[in-house]
Scaffold this motif. Structure first.
Motif, PDB file in Angstrom:
ATOM      1  N   LEU B 189       2.656   7.615   4.086  1.00 55.85           N
ATOM      2  CA  LEU B 189       2.077   7.703   2.744  1.00 55.85           C
ATOM      3  C   LEU B 189       2.829   6.775   1.788  1.00 55.85           C
ATOM      4  O   LEU B 189       2.242   6.074   0.974  1.00 55.85           O
ATOM      5  N   GLY B 192       1.975   3.286   1.659  1.00 56.19           N
ATOM      6  CA  GLY B 192       0.619   3.014   1.212  1.00 56.19           C
ATOM      7  C   GLY B 192      -0.449   3.152   2.277  1.00 56.19           C
ATOM      8  O   GLY B 192      -1.527   2.587   2.149  1.00 56.19           O
ATOM      9  N   ILE B 193      -0.154   3.907   3.331  1.00 58.42           N
ATOM     10  CA  ILE B 193      -1.180   4.110   4.356  1.00 58.42           C
ATOM     11  C   ILE B 193      -2.018   5.329   3.981  1.00 58.42           C
ATOM     12  O   ILE B 193      -1.474   6.367   3.606  1.00 58.42           O
ATOM     13  N   ASN B 194      -3.323   5.191   4.105  1.00 57.45           N
ATOM     14  CA  ASN B 194      -4.212   6.328   3.877  1.00 57.45           C
ATOM     15  C   ASN B 194      -4.289   7.105   5.179  1.00 57.45           C
ATOM     16  O   ASN B 194      -5.050   6.764   6.081  1.00 57.45           O
TER      17      ASN B 194
ATOM     18  N   GLU C  71      -1.471   6.015  -1.568  1.00 56.81           N
ATOM     19  CA  GLU C  71      -1.623   4.601  -1.248  1.00 56.81           C
ATOM     20  C   GLU C  71      -2.007   3.786  -2.485  1.00 56.81           C
ATOM     21  O   GLU C  71      -1.646   2.624  -2.615  1.00 56.81           O
ATOM     22  N   VAL C  74       1.219   3.293  -4.499  1.00 57.18           N
ATOM     23  CA  VAL C  74       2.008   2.230  -3.879  1.00 57.18           C
ATOM     24  C   VAL C  74       1.418   0.872  -4.244  1.00 57.18           C
ATOM     25  O   VAL C  74       2.129  -0.072  -4.573  1.00 57.18           O
ATOM     26  N   LEU C 103       0.128  -3.093   2.314  1.00 54.47           N
ATOM     27  CA  LEU C 103      -1.020  -3.280   1.419  1.00 54.47           C
ATOM     28  C   LEU C 103      -1.171  -4.711   0.919  1.00 54.47           C
ATOM     29  O   LEU C 103      -2.070  -5.008   0.147  1.00 54.47           O
TER      30      LEU C 103
END
Ligand SMILES: Nc1ncnc2c1ncn2[C@@H]1O[C@H](COP(=O)(O)OP(=O)(O)OP(=O)(O)O)[C@@H](O)[C@H]1O
Ligand SMILES: Nc1ncnc2c1ncn2[C@@H]1O[C@H](COP(=O)(O)OP(=O)(O)OP(=O)(O)O)[C@@H](O)[C@H]1O
Ligand SMILES: CC(C)C[C@H](N)C(=O)O
Ligand SMILES: [Mg+2]
Ligand SMILES: [Mg+2]
Lengths: 352, 302, 236, 415, 263
Positions: B189, B192-194, C71, C74, C103
């Motif tokens: 998380l 930035g991972i969904n 996310e 971030v 990302l």
């Protein structure tokens, strides 16, 4: 016992869910069709017939509860159970409650032969009878000397195979080269097929049901093996031919005499097609016959009393899809002759 | 015995192995990411097979060539199985993700009952025959005793799927996200991972592979019913554990070990005890390698 | 740049943060100190949306991010080096760094930043193909910081970066914190148990006790504050 | 208002999705033999409507759960006084708990005389599963080991009685302890090689072990009569008298009920003992507990063996109640059902196991009213219970060793 | 040599290809406080793990001499056996029984000093009852010694971090050890808490007659508390001696302390 009410209740018990549902559900449909017919004609003893359908999943422990439930519902007779194991555990309860039971499919010999269950009847041949027929056919008619005996490890398949092996062992010049159980539901049978091929067997005698049989035959034939395949009435079912298709050609299977041309059988199958839009499944005709036999016995007895029904079952003949049948002292059907069939051009043809 | 026999047994063991592998991969992926023994994975395989059978039978009547029917049916089966897999995850597993681990297992068992009976009721309890779509290849005529065309296709597809999956996991962004999520969800998380999406994708891919397996096996075996998922699921589960659950190459290796053990056990000893051999091998391997063949020893640092 | 307005966060029914308000300006290093279990880590997790606040607001560059998913937060440029480092143990050093840049789109920029962190921590460059889990504690800490830097954060949240490290590494890490702040103008929010070092590094500081912010001042003043001395600096 | 529209929209989307999802299986029915296709479009409408409604309520319930509200707030229908009572606290008060238990016990004792044979019979089955659940709970809930082969021990017990009776004419009362002890020995036998395995690896090995036992029973004809099983096992006799069927049914019920009480008694005592503490510590952190002097091997082994003990005992009852045993009764599914009982009920909790067993065993029986939809609903109910009550129905309140500081000088309490 | 309680000779521990502890020899005398320091990953915890039986060392010999008993080699014994013989430890990453009360954590610590078995549990024999009763009192007494008795009925996980560290020590103490191995007891503590810890450790040595062997990165604690220090790096012993000697050691400064030496 169900008297004084305005309907006559008949129990239908067997595997209606779980892995063996395909053997149990057709008997429900059979009973429904027969009862519909009878009810349309005014029922039995002037009352409408009501079915009490209960699942036992072919589990002995569930079957006792199922039986207790049916006893509580005051059924006058039961069509079922489907599996010999479940039948055995349930029979004790029916016996003590004076309820006759007719199974379309429980084939374990002691059910009738042991004499433990005077209230038990069946419209199917016990395992040993067919085994003898098939062995005689293989050895005497086909003149085979090297035979592989396979089974599905189930009580029916293995029971049949055990008897087949026993009869084969009694013969002098016949050798059982492989005797093994196969894994039901396995994704591939090439290992056992290779083994049979390597053993030099001329034929396989298989105890079990058509799904496994058609997988075996199918895989054998694609490999170009033309080993003769002989089986029991679990395989003598049109579904086998339809599923195995070309591979079914030439397969031998024993089964009740002359059923395909029997007008009652034809009618039953047609009715099924009409009502459910598909062909009937396993033991459909046996269940059809069982229901008819039970209702006929009640009608003939003129009562729903246990003794009267049982007497009628033993004395009265009734016209069924399996022929004109009655039951012997032990509960096995009389009049259901057995013969060997062969698939020729996509249909089972009786070999006389 | 002779060499031919050995080869035959090896090939038949590999056939089983390939099929187990296709199902076991989905098992292992799901396990790797959310530590769930997805009992209903076998049902997804079964639904894939059923969908393919239905579509193939319908298309077959239009007179389309068998191979084309096969491919279309396969694609539709893959689409549907994936859809079932993802829906199942969203409905039955996602809400219990934060609860104790066994809750999801029970949810999976419930799902398995549900799906079996859904197909039983909506379709039939009987065995249905799967249309014969793959012709016997001419070049195999000489090797008929050893190999059939479906076996060749099973090997080929399994190999392709495996390579594709390895590439996906090792090199693509989603693959890395899957590995990261599997190792540490909170950290995933934080970079930035969904993770909801990643888990859904895992189910999607796992289910798609199960469908491929389902279609291949059904065309090999020739018939299916609503219950075929149960045994296949258990076997695949065993294979996945044997190889080290959570490990992709492990699932494949485990499947082949399992397939070959069964085949040799049946061939050289007795098929009566086929499963016993499988389980004995399992126990032996786990006694010497408690985390499976390729599993990571969970040596928690103390 | 970052503003917390009366943030309350719960774990189930346990309230871990009670109306926490604080603000951080761009380019600052801000320290958050407090006893164990005061809620420091929870504050960071609430900012990142891992444990979203039940009440109150979190504003980042004027935008309300209270209910954004992690996310997205971030993506806005907030990144955290969490307590316990949380290296992906079976990913290589290189892959761990790639995850930091999960990302980001531009490959060339990512490559440039990769070179930057390798310059910052030459040790990591040597170990780029080693699995993260097998690194030593100090190396893992370096990796965790580098991973966060790989996302090019505007705001970097550091949770006890010195915990369990050998003295020599502690010095090194704090040096690097200052360097990052200087070189990239990265704003840093630093949670530390080692209050002494933290306040020496920071511009200003907050003190937290059982879920509440109890003190706020410049770092220098805090260092000289008697109460802080007594409670957190080990002064007599 | 807007919210409601949103909700309806979501339900509509779900409904469309399910119509798509179920399309091939619900709508098309092929006859592979005759090559006929039957398009059942009405099913699609049915799925659409049903999933629309279910989805609407499903989301509503999920939201309630998230907020921590009770799913079904019964208290609305209660008088204010009752509403304020915390049920759990009330029941842990001995003054209230004792009479409540007494009433329950009397109800249990009267039950078979009031209900019919069928009710008694299924209730007996439920009682048997309570014992199984409590036994497996020792292994899973207390010992923390995931065990998927419990049915094997159950089989050992059942076959002990069946074979001893068949070959030596041994009666129920002798077989009961023998079956339990034999199962326990089997538990130890299995325990030794597998105890160093963790988590799911242990699960799969126990599963394998159970399958091996079953397959051996299937194949070893001379010993176990193979798949056709052993029939005519007598029901327990009452001081040498053979009872009529209804009486025997009641008698077995009473025996099982007594054993349930016995099991609860023993399990509770074990839980609150030195051994129970060791189990708990081991479950929390095996390495730490080993470093604190707990012998992990014996501690695990006792959990395994004690768990097996109860399974063996119930196995004997099973054989006596069913009067027939065959290997088909001891499949993986059986082990899984017992597992369901303890998870559904609430892991580690005795009351939970009781409630779980009642649900798992009685639910399919009461679902008989839905005939062919019964197993479908059963599966759905399992899923829903987990989704809406993921930690089980009854959450375990552990008895804690506490120390009363006020009486620190006079003595500790062990409440 | 007569009052040596722990003697380790040529201890080596390999993990696959990694040599975490490399031929380390050291010995500890009765009632000493000895520290083991070194950079992260030097093998300190691994050393402890070998001594306490969590890992079986690849090579080497570990001998203990409990007070008033003869020496014995404890290589390869299981952890619980070693605990029974009188070695107790704490963990670097706190490993309490989180969902058990503080009192119960201590009761587990006393597990190996108790006797009652399954039958005793079921029948609640007078002996068992008495044992349990005594146990509760003893456990409370231990908490009092450490000074965390006010948490007696709280769940371990609800304790403040500092108290959890103390509970770890209390639990170890409950096993009646003669040698206490503490792995970073001050990690995560603030300076005040650390100071209390120093006092506690000194008190334990006096009152409980235990020998203390500890790992720590907090130099203030190490330098004030320990009488001798061993320094390891890359699994090897690189220095040993009194705090003053170690502070000046070039190799130790370079590998571990850094230039600005604290405390
Ligand atoms: N996952 C969780 N579930 C329940 N309570 C939690 C959880 N995490 C933290 N807490 C509780 O919330 C409070 C604040 O914890 P937090 O970790 O934020 O403290 P901290 O200031 O970071 O302490 P430390 O210095 O020990 O890291 C503590 O009382 C803690 O017990
Ligand atoms: N179970 C294990 N498997 C493999 N490697 C291990 C294992 N335990 C420790 N190691 C490795 O051994 C080396 C020494 O680790 P150890 O934990 O003893 O270090 P340490 O001196 O205690 O460090 P720190 O001060 O960071 O706690 C490290 O490289 C570590 O990764
Ligand atoms: C449906 C089958 C499993 C029944 C089998 N003929 C038996 O005797 O049990
Ligand atoms: Mg923290
Ligand atoms: Mg360490």
């Amino acid at each position: 016992n169900g008297q004084g009410e305005d309907t006559v209740k008949i129990g239908v018990a067997g595997a209606h869910s779980g892995d063996l549902a395909s053997y149990g559900l057709p008997s429900v449909k059979a009973a429904e069709l027969v009862v519909e017919d009878w009810n349309a004609k005014g029922g039995v003893l002037g009352k409408q017939i009501e079915l009490v359908i209960e699942d036992d999943q072919c589990k002995p422990e569930v079957a006792t509860n199922t039986a207790a439930k049916l006893v509580g519902e005051q059924v006058v007779g039961v069509i079922g159970h489907i599996c010999s194991g479940a039948t055995k555990s349930a029979l004790g309860i029916y016996k003590d409650s004076n309820i006759p039971v007719i199974s379309p499919s429980a084939t374990n010999p002691p059910l009738t032969k042991s004499g433990d269950y005077p209230n038990f009847f069946r419209t199917i041949a016990p395992d040993d009878a067919q085994a003898k027929l098939d062995v005689d056919f293989a050895v005497d008619t086909l003149g085979l000397t090297k035979i592989a005996v396979l089974h599905d490890k189930g009580d029916y398949g293995k029971g049949f195979a055990d008897f087949a092996k026993e009869y084969l062992d009694q013969r002098s010049n016949v050798e059982v080269v492989v005797y093994e159980g196969i894994q039901v539901g396995a994704v591939d049978y090439s290992a056992i097929i290779n083994k049979v091929a390597a053993s030099g067997a001329e034929a396989i005698i298989y105890g079990g049901y058509h799904p496994e049989a058609s997988k075996l035959v199918g895989q054998m034939r694609t490999r170009g093996m033309d080993t003769i395949f002989i089986s029991d009435d679990g395989v003598k079912d049109d579904t086998f031919i339809k599923v195995a298709q070309d591979a079914a050609e030439g397969v031998y299977a024993s089964g009740p005499v002359d059923t395909t041309s029997n007008p009652l059988a034809v009618k039953a199958t047609e009715d099924h097609q009409k009502k459910f839009g598909e062909d009937p499944g396993a033991f459909f005709l046996n269940a059809y016959a069982a229901t008819q036999a039970l209702l006929n016995a009640i009608e003939k007895a003129g009562s729903t009393e246990y003794d009267a029904i049982v007497n009628a079952l033993r004395s009265e003949y009734v016209e069924t899809p399996l022929g004109n049948i009655s039951f012997d002292e032990k509960g096995d059907a009389i009049g259901v002759g057995f013969s060997v069939y062969q698939v020729q051009n996509g249909v089972y043809v009786e070999l006389k | 015995m002779n060499l031919d026999y050995l080869i035959q047994l090896t090939l038949s063991g590999m056939t089983r192995g390939s099929i187990y592998a296709l199902i076991a991969l989905g098992y292992t992926m799901v396990y790797g990411i959310i530590q769930l023994i997805n009992f209903a994975h076998g049902e997804i395989y079964m639904i894939g097979a059923f969908t393919a059978l239905i579509i193939a039978t319908v298309l077959n009547m239009t007179g389309m060539p068998g191979v084309a029917v096969f491919i279309i049916a396969m694609i539709i089966a893959v689409v549907y199985s994936s859809a079932y897999g993802v829906t199942m995850e969203a409905m039955a597993y996602k809400p219990v993700r934060r609860a104790q681990r066994l809750s999801a297992l029970i949810s999976a068992i419930g799902m398995s009952f549900f799906l079996q009976n859904y197909v039983l009721l909506a379709q039939t309890s009987d065995f249905l025959s799967f249309p014969k779509l793959i012709p016997q290849f001419a070049f195999l005529e000489g090797a008929r005793n050893f190999l059939t065309s479906t076996q060749i296709i099973i090997f080929a597809v399994t190999a392709v799927v495996m390579v594709a999956l390895t590439i996906l996991i090792k090199f693509t962004k989603i693959g890395k996200a899957m590995r990261a999520t599997a190792q540490d969800k909170t950290m995933a998380l934080l970079v930035g991972i969904n993770i909801n999406q990643v888990i859904a994708v895992t189910f999607l891919i796992g289910s798609a592979m199960a469908a491929v397996g389902g279609v291949l096996i059904s065309s090999h075996v020739g018939q299916i019913n609503f219950y075929i998922g149960f045994l296949a699921g258990i076997k695949a589960f065993v294979a996945a554990v044997l190889g080290g659950i959570g490990s992709i190459p492990g699932a494949v290796l485990g499947s082949f070990v399992l397939g070959l053990t069964e085949s040799f056990g049946a061939g050289y000893i007795s098929s009566d005890y086929e499963d016993v051999f499988a389980f004995i091998i399992l126990v032996l391997i786990l006694i010497f390698r408690p985390a499976g063949l390729l599993g990571r020893a969970q040596s928690d640092k103390i | 740049m970052l503003k917390l307005e009366s943030v309350s966060t719960y774990y189930g029914n346990i309230q871990a943060l009670k109306e926490v308000s604080l603000s951080i300006n761009e380019g600052e290093i801000v320290a958050l100190i407090g006893a164990n279990g005061a809620g420091k880590s929870t504050t960071l997790m609430s900012i990142c949306g891992v444990t979203p606040p039940r009440k109150g607001r979190v504003l980042f560059e004027g935008e309300d991010i209270t209910h954004l998913s992690s996310e997205k937060i971030v993506a806005l440029g907030i990144n955290q080096v969490p307590e316990g480092r949380r290296i992906f143990p079976y990913l290589t050093v290189r892959e761990n760094l790639d995850m930091g840049a999960f990302l980001r789109k531009s490959k060339t920029e990512v490559q440039r930043d990769l070179e930057y962190v390798f310059e910052l921590f030459p040790r990591l460059a040597e170990r780029r193909h080693q699995q993260g889990g097998t690194l030593s504690g100090g190396e893992q800490q370096m990796l965790a910081i580098s991973r966060a830097l790989m996302s090019r954060p505007k705001l970097l949240l550091l949770d006890e970066p010195s915990l369990g490290l050998a003295p020599i590494l502690v010095q090194q890490i704090f040096k690097i914190i200052r360097q990052i702040n200087r070189d990239n103008n990265t704003t840093i929010f630093l949670v530390e148990q080692n209050a002494n070092l933290a306040l020496k590094t920071a511009h200003k500081g907050y003190v937290m006790e059982t879920g509440r912010v109890t003190l706020y001042d410049t770092a220098e003043n805090l260092l000289n504050n008697e109460e802080v001395k007594k409670a957190y600096l080990g002064g007599a | 208002m807007n919210n409601a529209v949103q909700e309806l929209k979501k339900s509509l989307i779900t409904s469309l999705w399910f119509m798509f999802l179920t399309f091939p299986i619900m709508v098309i029915k092929v006859n592979t033999v005759e090559n006929i296709v039957n398009w059942r479009w009405s099913n699609m409408v049915f799925v659409g409507v049903l999933s629309f409604i279910i989805s609407y309520f499903w989301r509503g319930m999920l939201r309630k759960k998230e907020r921590g509200d009770k799913l079904f707030d019964l208290s609305r229908f209660m008088p204010a006084k009752l509403r304020d009572l915390d049920l759990r606290e009330t029941l842990s008060d001995k003054k209230i708990a004792r009479p409540v238990l007494a009433v329950l016990l009397v109800a249990a004792l009267v039950f078979p005389f009031a209900a019919g044979m069928y009710q008694t019979s299924i209730m007996t089955t439920a009682l048997m599963y309570i014992i199984l659940g409590l036994g497996l709970n020792i292994v899973i809930g207390l010992g923390g080991m995931l065990h998927l082969g419990y049915a094997a021990f159950y089989a050992v017990g059942a076959y002990t009685y069946a074979i001893l009776h068949r070959d030596f004419g041994i009666g129920f009362w002798v077989a009961l302890p023998l079956g339990a002890i034999l199962a326990m020995l089997f538990g130890m036998l299995l325990g030794f090689p597998v105890l160093r395995l963790k988590g799911d690896y242990l699960a799969i090995v126990t599963l394998g072990f159970a399958e091996i036992v079953r397959i051996v029973l299937e194949n070893w004809n001379d010993f176990s009569s193979g798949p056709s099983g052993i029939a005519n096992i007598p029901r327990p006799s009452f001081f040498g008298m053979k009872l009529s069927l209804p009486n025997a049914t009641i008698y077995i019920y009473m025996i099982t009920l007594a054993l349930v009480l016995f099991t609860i008694f023993v399990v509770r005592r074990l839980e609150n003992s030195r051994l129970g503490r060791a189990w708990e510590a081991m479950r929390e952190d095996a390495i730490a507990s080993e470093s604190m002097g707990v012998n992990i091997t014996t501690t695990k082994l006792t959990a395994f063996a004690l768990g097996a003990f109860w399974a063996g005992m119930v196995g004997v009852i099973f054989a006596a109640k069913t009067t027939f045993v065959n290997p088909a009764s001891f499949t993986l599914m059986e082990s899984v059902l017992v597992l369901c009982i303890i998870v559904l009920g609430g892991m580690g909790s005795t009351t939970g196991v009781i409630v779980g067993a009642l649900i798992i065993v009685l639910l399919p029986e009461y679902l008989r009213a839905f005939s062919e939809y019964r197993m479908l609903l059963y599966g759905a109910v399992l899923v829903m219970m987990m989704v809406f009550r993921p930690n089980g129905i009854i959450q375990k309140v552990r008895k804690r060793h506490t120390f009363d500081i006020k009486e620190a000088s006079s003595g500790g309490s062990n409440e | 040599m007569s009052n040596t309680v722990l003697n380790v000779e040529n201890l080596t521990m390999n993990f696959g290809g990694l040599r975490a502890v490399d031929d380390v020899s050291l010995s500890i005398k009765k009632n000493e406080i000895v520290a083991l320091i070194g950079p992260n990953g030097a093998g300190k915890t691994t050393f402890f793990n070998c001594v306490t039986g969590v890992y079986a060392p690849t090579e080497g010999k570990i001998t203990i001499t409990p007070p008033e008993k003869s020496s014995e080699v404890i290589n390869g014994l299981k952890p619980h056996k070693i605990t029974e013989k009188g070695l107790a430890r704490t963990f670097q990453n706190i490993r309490l029984f989180q969902n058990m009360t503080v009192l119960e954590n201590i009761m587990i610590g006393r597990h190996c000093r108790l006797k009652s078995g399954i039958l005793g549990a079921i029948f609640r024999s007078p002996a068992t009852r008495e044992e349990e009763e005594k146990l509760i009192h003893e456990s409370y007494a231990i908490l009092k010694k450490i000074g965390i008795e006010r948490y007696v009925n709280d769940l371990a996980k609800n304790l403040p971090y500092g108290a959890q560290r103390l509970l770890e020590i209390a639990r170890a103490l409950a096993t009646d050890p003669f040698l206490l191995l503490l792995d970073e007891p001050a990690a995560g503590m603030n300076p005040n808490e650390t100071r209390d810890l120093v006092d506690l450790i000194l008190r334990l040595r006096e009152n409980e007659d235990v020998t203390i062997f500890l790992i720590e990165h907090d130099m203030s604690l190490v330098m004030t508390l320990s009488e001798r220090i061993y320094v390891v790096d890359y699994g090897q012993l690189i220095a040993q001696g009194t705090p003053d000697v170690i502070k000046q050691d070039k190799r130790v400064i370079k590998a571990y302390l850094g230039e600005e030496v604290h405390a």
